[in-house]
Design a protein around this motif. Structure first.
Motif, PDB file in Angstrom:
ATOM      1  N   MET A  84     -20.704  15.486 -37.528  1.00  0.00           N
ATOM      2  CA  MET A  84     -19.393  15.979 -37.115  1.00  0.00           C
ATOM      3  C   MET A  84     -19.134  15.563 -35.680  1.00  0.00           C
ATOM      4  N   SER A  85     -17.940  15.131 -35.428  1.00  0.00           N
ATOM      5  CA  SER A  85     -17.517  14.844 -34.065  1.00  0.00           C
ATOM      6  C   SER A  85     -16.030  15.051 -33.994  1.00  0.00           C
ATOM      7  N   SER A  86     -15.574  15.721 -32.974  1.00  0.00           N
ATOM      8  CA  SER A  86     -14.154  15.995 -32.862  1.00  0.00           C
ATOM      9  C   SER A  86     -13.436  14.783 -32.301  1.00  0.00           C
ATOM     10  N   LYS A  87     -12.173  14.941 -32.000  1.00  0.00           N
ATOM     11  CA  LYS A  87     -11.347  13.834 -31.529  1.00  0.00           C
ATOM     12  C   LYS A  87     -11.939  13.199 -30.271  1.00  0.00           C
ATOM     13  N   THR A  88     -11.699  11.893 -30.139  1.00  0.00           N
ATOM     14  CA  THR A  88     -12.138  11.183 -28.956  1.00  0.00           C
ATOM     15  C   THR A  88     -11.288  11.579 -27.764  1.00  0.00           C
ATOM     16  N   LEU A  89     -11.941  11.858 -26.655  1.00  0.00           N
ATOM     17  CA  LEU A  89     -11.214  12.229 -25.452  1.00  0.00           C
ATOM     18  C   LEU A  89     -10.661  10.982 -24.780  1.00  0.00           C
ATOM     19  N   PRO A  90      -9.590  11.138 -23.992  1.00  0.00           N
ATOM     20  CA  PRO A  90      -9.166  10.015 -23.163  1.00  0.00           C
ATOM     21  C   PRO A  90     -10.272   9.674 -22.177  1.00  0.00           C
ATOM     22  N   ARG A  91     -10.232   8.472 -21.612  1.00  0.00           N
ATOM     23  CA  ARG A  91     -11.278   8.073 -20.686  1.00  0.00           C
ATOM     24  C   ARG A  91     -11.411   9.101 -19.569  1.00  0.00           C
ATOM     25  N   ARG A  92     -12.652   9.436 -19.259  1.00  0.00           N
ATOM     26  CA  ARG A  92     -12.907  10.488 -18.287  1.00  0.00           C
ATOM     27  C   ARG A  92     -12.470  10.065 -16.890  1.00  0.00           C
ATOM     28  N   ASN A  93     -12.007  11.047 -16.129  1.00  0.00           N
ATOM     29  CA  ASN A  93     -11.722  10.832 -14.723  1.00  0.00           C
ATOM     30  C   ASN A  93     -13.057  10.851 -13.981  1.00  0.00           C
TER      31      ASN A  93
ATOM     32  N   ALA B 165     -30.281   5.274 -36.569  1.00  0.00           N
ATOM     33  CA  ALA B 165     -29.297   6.341 -36.790  1.00  0.00           C
ATOM     34  C   ALA B 165     -28.958   7.100 -35.515  1.00  0.00           C
ATOM     35  N   PRO B 166     -29.957   7.498 -34.688  1.00  0.00           N
ATOM     36  CA  PRO B 166     -29.577   8.220 -33.471  1.00  0.00           C
ATOM     37  C   PRO B 166     -28.748   7.379 -32.516  1.00  0.00           C
ATOM     38  N   MET B 167     -28.984   6.057 -32.500  1.00  0.00           N
ATOM     39  CA  MET B 167     -28.161   5.199 -31.645  1.00  0.00           C
ATOM     40  C   MET B 167     -26.708   5.225 -32.103  1.00  0.00           C
ATOM     41  N   GLU B 168     -26.501   5.142 -33.398  1.00  0.00           N
ATOM     42  CA  GLU B 168     -25.135   5.223 -33.923  1.00  0.00           C
ATOM     43  C   GLU B 168     -24.493   6.547 -33.523  1.00  0.00           C
ATOM     44  N   ASP B 169     -25.263   7.628 -33.645  1.00  0.00           N
ATOM     45  CA  ASP B 169     -24.720   8.953 -33.364  1.00  0.00           C
ATOM     46  C   ASP B 169     -24.473   9.158 -31.869  1.00  0.00           C
ATOM     47  N   TYR B 170     -25.398   8.695 -31.027  1.00  0.00           N
ATOM     48  CA  TYR B 170     -25.201   8.851 -29.580  1.00  0.00           C
ATOM     49  C   TYR B 170     -24.073   7.954 -29.074  1.00  0.00           C
ATOM     50  N   LYS B 171     -23.878   6.810 -29.685  1.00  0.00           N
ATOM     51  CA  LYS B 171     -22.729   5.968 -29.324  1.00  0.00           C
ATOM     52  C   LYS B 171     -21.423   6.692 -29.634  1.00  0.00           C
ATOM     53  N   LYS B 172     -21.384   7.364 -30.770  1.00  0.00           N
ATOM     54  CA  LYS B 172     -20.189   8.150 -31.117  1.00  0.00           C
ATOM     55  C   LYS B 172     -19.987   9.277 -30.118  1.00  0.00           C
ATOM     56  N   LEU B 173     -21.094   9.898 -29.697  1.00  0.00           N
ATOM     57  CA  LEU B 173     -21.007  10.965 -28.702  1.00  0.00           C
ATOM     58  C   LEU B 173     -20.451  10.422 -27.391  1.00  0.00           C
ATOM     59  N   ALA B 174     -20.962   9.273 -26.946  1.00  0.00           N
ATOM     60  CA  ALA B 174     -20.483   8.681 -25.694  1.00  0.00           C
ATOM     61  C   ALA B 174     -18.986   8.424 -25.750  1.00  0.00           C
ATOM     62  N   THR B 175     -18.510   7.904 -26.870  1.00  0.00           N
ATOM     63  CA  THR B 175     -17.080   7.639 -27.025  1.00  0.00           C
ATOM     64  C   THR B 175     -16.290   8.935 -27.063  1.00  0.00           C
ATOM     65  N   ALA B 176     -16.825   9.931 -27.764  1.00  0.00           N
ATOM     66  CA  ALA B 176     -16.134  11.218 -27.851  1.00  0.00           C
ATOM     67  C   ALA B 176     -16.041  11.901 -26.493  1.00  0.00           C
ATOM     68  N   LEU B 177     -17.014  11.628 -25.616  1.00  0.00           N
ATOM     69  CA  LEU B 177     -16.995  12.203 -24.278  1.00  0.00           C
ATOM     70  C   LEU B 177     -16.020  11.478 -23.347  1.00  0.00           C
ATOM     71  N   GLY B 178     -15.421  10.396 -23.833  1.00  0.00           N
ATOM     72  CA  GLY B 178     -14.431   9.682 -23.037  1.00  0.00           C
ATOM     73  C   GLY B 178     -14.955   8.450 -22.330  1.00  0.00           C
ATOM     74  N   PHE B 179     -16.126   7.957 -22.749  1.00  0.00           N
ATOM     75  CA  PHE B 179     -16.705   6.779 -22.116  1.00  0.00           C
ATOM     76  C   PHE B 179     -16.581   5.577 -23.066  1.00  0.00           C
ATOM     77  N   ASN B 180     -15.412   5.018 -23.126  1.00  0.00           N
ATOM     78  CA  ASN B 180     -15.212   3.838 -23.960  1.00  0.00           C
ATOM     79  C   ASN B 180     -15.949   2.642 -23.346  1.00  0.00           C
ATOM     80  N   ASP B 181     -16.214   1.644 -24.167  1.00  0.00           N
ATOM     81  CA  ASP B 181     -16.971   0.492 -23.725  1.00  0.00           C
ATOM     82  C   ASP B 181     -16.141  -0.347 -22.741  1.00  0.00           C
ATOM     83  N   LEU B 182     -16.640  -0.508 -21.514  1.00  0.00           N
ATOM     84  CA  LEU B 182     -15.963  -1.323 -20.513  1.00  0.00           C
ATOM     85  C   LEU B 182     -16.296  -2.799 -20.684  1.00  0.00           C
ATOM     86  N   GLU B 183     -17.365  -3.079 -21.444  1.00  0.00           N
ATOM     87  CA  GLU B 183     -17.799  -4.445 -21.631  1.00  0.00           C
ATOM     88  C   GLU B 183     -18.002  -4.732 -23.127  1.00  0.00           C
ATOM     89  N   PRO B 184     -16.911  -4.668 -23.906  1.00  0.00           N
ATOM     90  CA  PRO B 184     -17.053  -4.902 -25.354  1.00  0.00           C
ATOM     91  C   PRO B 184     -17.529  -6.318 -25.629  1.00  0.00           C
TER      92      PRO B 184
END
Length: 303
Positions: free
Chosen positions: A1-10, A283-302
C-alpha cells in the motif's frame, strides 16, 4: 500500500539554511530503522539529491553497512566529536561506500555518489550522563547549532536514531519543524504495533516538555513504513493481522507503505553493502523506490 505521491519536497523549508530532515524513529529495537535509512539514503543519492546521513546509534550498524565503522577515530572524527564541538560537520563526514573486494584498502570499496555519512560512535552512550552533569556545555542544543551554522549544499539529512527518547534522541529532534518528518519503520508483529503507539505518545510528551514561549519542536509523523510484510513465499497469521491492525488504526490519517519480506535485507550487514549495491532488482528495492517517490523525491537523473 502506498498513498498518493507528494509533490516534490521543499528542500529548504521557509528559506532556512539547513536541509530537510527525515529521522527514522520507533521506540523499539531491531525494527528496520537502519535498513530504511541506508536504503532510502542510497536511493535518493542515486536519484541526484545531495544526502547526508547521521548515525546516532552506539552500535554503529549504519556506519558498518556504509563501510566506515572500521576507520580510525583518531584520523576520522565521529558524531561524538561533532556533538562535543571538537570537529566540524565536514570534518566528521566521510563518503558512504560499499564493499567491492577483500581487505581494508581503499580499492576494496566503491563510493556511493552524493552520499556522505557522519559516522557513529560507541561514546554516544555517555551523552545523557554528560548532559546531566555538565548542562553548561549545552549538549542538548548541539544539533540545533549544527543546523543553524550550516552553509553547504545538502538537499536532505537522514537520521538513524536510537530506539528511545533519550536526551540524545531529543537533541536530534529539537530542530524539526512540521516540514520535516519522523518516519517510523515497523516490523509487522504485535509488539512493534504496540511500540508504534508508544512512539506517538512519547513524541507528544516530548513536545509538551520541550515547548517554551519562544519555540515549539514539531517532530511530525506523516508516513508509516510497514517492513517485512507477507508475500506468497512468506506467510503467517501474525504478520497479516498486524498489517490489518495498522491499516485500521492509522490508515485514515497517515500514509502507509509496505516493504515486502526478503532474505536480502539481513545480508547487507555481512556484505557491508546497502541493498541497492548488491540486489538492485529485489522486492525491497522496488518498494523503497516507491516510498522515495511517495515522499516527494522524484528522480532528478532519470536514465
Amino acid at each position: 500500500m502506498s498513498s498518493k505521491t507528494l509533490p516534490r519536497r521543499n528542500l529548504r523549508p521557509h528559506g532556512r539554511n539547513w536541509p530537510l530532515i527525515i529521522a527514522a524513529l520507533i521506540i523499539s529495537g531491531g525494527s528496520a530503522k537502519t535498513t530504511t535509512i541506508s536504503i532510502l539514503a542510497t536511493i535518493l543519492a542515486l536519484r541526484g539529491y545531495k544526502v547526508r546521513v547521521f548515525d546516532f546509534d552506539q552500535q554503529r550498524n549504519l556506519s558498518h553497512i556504509l563501510c566506515a565503522k572500521h576507520l580510525d577515530d583518531a584520523q576520522f572524527p565521529t558524531i561524538w566529536d561533532l556533538i562535543r564541538d571538537e570537529a566540524s560537520l565536514e570534518e566528521a563526514s566521510v563518503p558512504a561506500r560499499f564493499r567491492v573486494g577483500d581487505g581494508w584498502d581503499d580499492d576494496a570499496f566503491a563510493e556511493i555518489p552524493n552520499l556522505m555519512l557522519v559516522r557513529g560512535s560507541r561514546h554516544v552512550k555517555n551523552f545523557d550522563t554528560e548532559a546531566a552533569v555538565a548542562p553548561e556545555r549545552m549538549l542538548v542544543g548541539w544539533f540545533e547549532k549544527v543546523c543553524r551554522e550550516y552553509d553547504g549544499e545538502d538537499d536532505v539529512w537522514l537520521l538513524d536514531l536510537p530506539a528511545s527518547l533519550s536526551k540524545l534522541t531529543v537533541s536530534a529532534l529539537l530542530p524539526l519543524t512540521e516540514d520535516d518528518e519522523v518516519l517510523p519503520p515497523v516490523l509487522v508483529t504485535n509488539k512493534e504495533e504496540e511500540d508504534l503507539g508508544y512512539t506517538f505518545e512519547e513524541l507528544a510528551e516530548m513536545v509538551e516538555n520541550m515547548t517554551t514561549r519562544s519555540r515549539r519542536p514539531a517532530p511530525t509523523i506523516k508516513n508509516i513504513v510497514m517492513c517485512s510484510t507477507p508475500t506468497s513465499q512468506k506467510k503467517g497469521i501474525e504478520y497479516a493481522e498486524t498489517v490489518e491492525a495498522i491499516e485500521r488504526q492509522y490508515g485514515e490519517n497517515f500514509s502507509l507503505h509496505k516493504i515486502r519480506y526478503t532474505d536480502v535485507i539481513p545480508r547487507q550487514h555481512r556484505l557491508q553493502a546497502t541493498v541497492p549495491a548488491f540486489a538492485p532488482s529485489s522486492a525491497p528495492m522496488e518498494d523503497y523506490k516507491k516510498l522515495a517517490t511517495a515522499l516527494g523525491f522524484n528522480d532528478l537523473e532519470p536514465a
